[in-house]
Design an enzyme around this catalytic site. Sequence first.
Site, PDB file in Angstrom:
ATOM      1  N   CYS A  27      94.723 139.664 -12.050  1.00  0.00           N
ATOM      2  CA  CYS A  27      96.093 140.025 -12.387  1.00  0.00           C
ATOM      3  C   CYS A  27      96.661 140.733 -11.168  1.00  0.00           C
ATOM      4  CB  CYS A  27      96.130 140.901 -13.641  1.00  0.00           C
ATOM      5  SG  CYS A  27      95.378 142.524 -13.435  1.00  0.00           S
ATOM      6  N   PHE A  28      97.668 141.523 -11.335  1.00  0.00           N
ATOM      7  CA  PHE A  28      98.330 142.174 -10.211  1.00  0.00           C
ATOM      8  C   PHE A  28      97.438 143.173  -9.480  1.00  0.00           C
ATOM      9  CE2 PHE A  28     101.444 145.220  -8.376  1.00  0.00           C
ATOM     10  CZ  PHE A  28     102.068 144.328  -7.522  1.00  0.00           C
TER      11      PHE A  28
END
Length: 83
Positions: A27-28
């Site tokens: 994810c980020f």
Amino acid sequence: MIDYYLQAKKILQLIGGKENILSLTHCFTRLRFVLKDFEAAKTEEIRGLEGVKGIWKRSGSYQIVIGTAVTGFYRELEKLLAE
């Protein structure tokens, strides 16, 4: 500057090798692994690697918190897993 290849190689070794990884996404800020054997992962050693900010184990996933540099780690891990 972090050597993403070197750190990814260390993560792969400490996570229990390719054979211990069922899946890998990101994810980020985190690398998200689903592992065959969570106990094979050497959490404290992974936590001590350059660029690693923390470890989360939840909902069947083993997450390594990297921060915004996660994409560099992920790309190198993909290459290593493809070898």
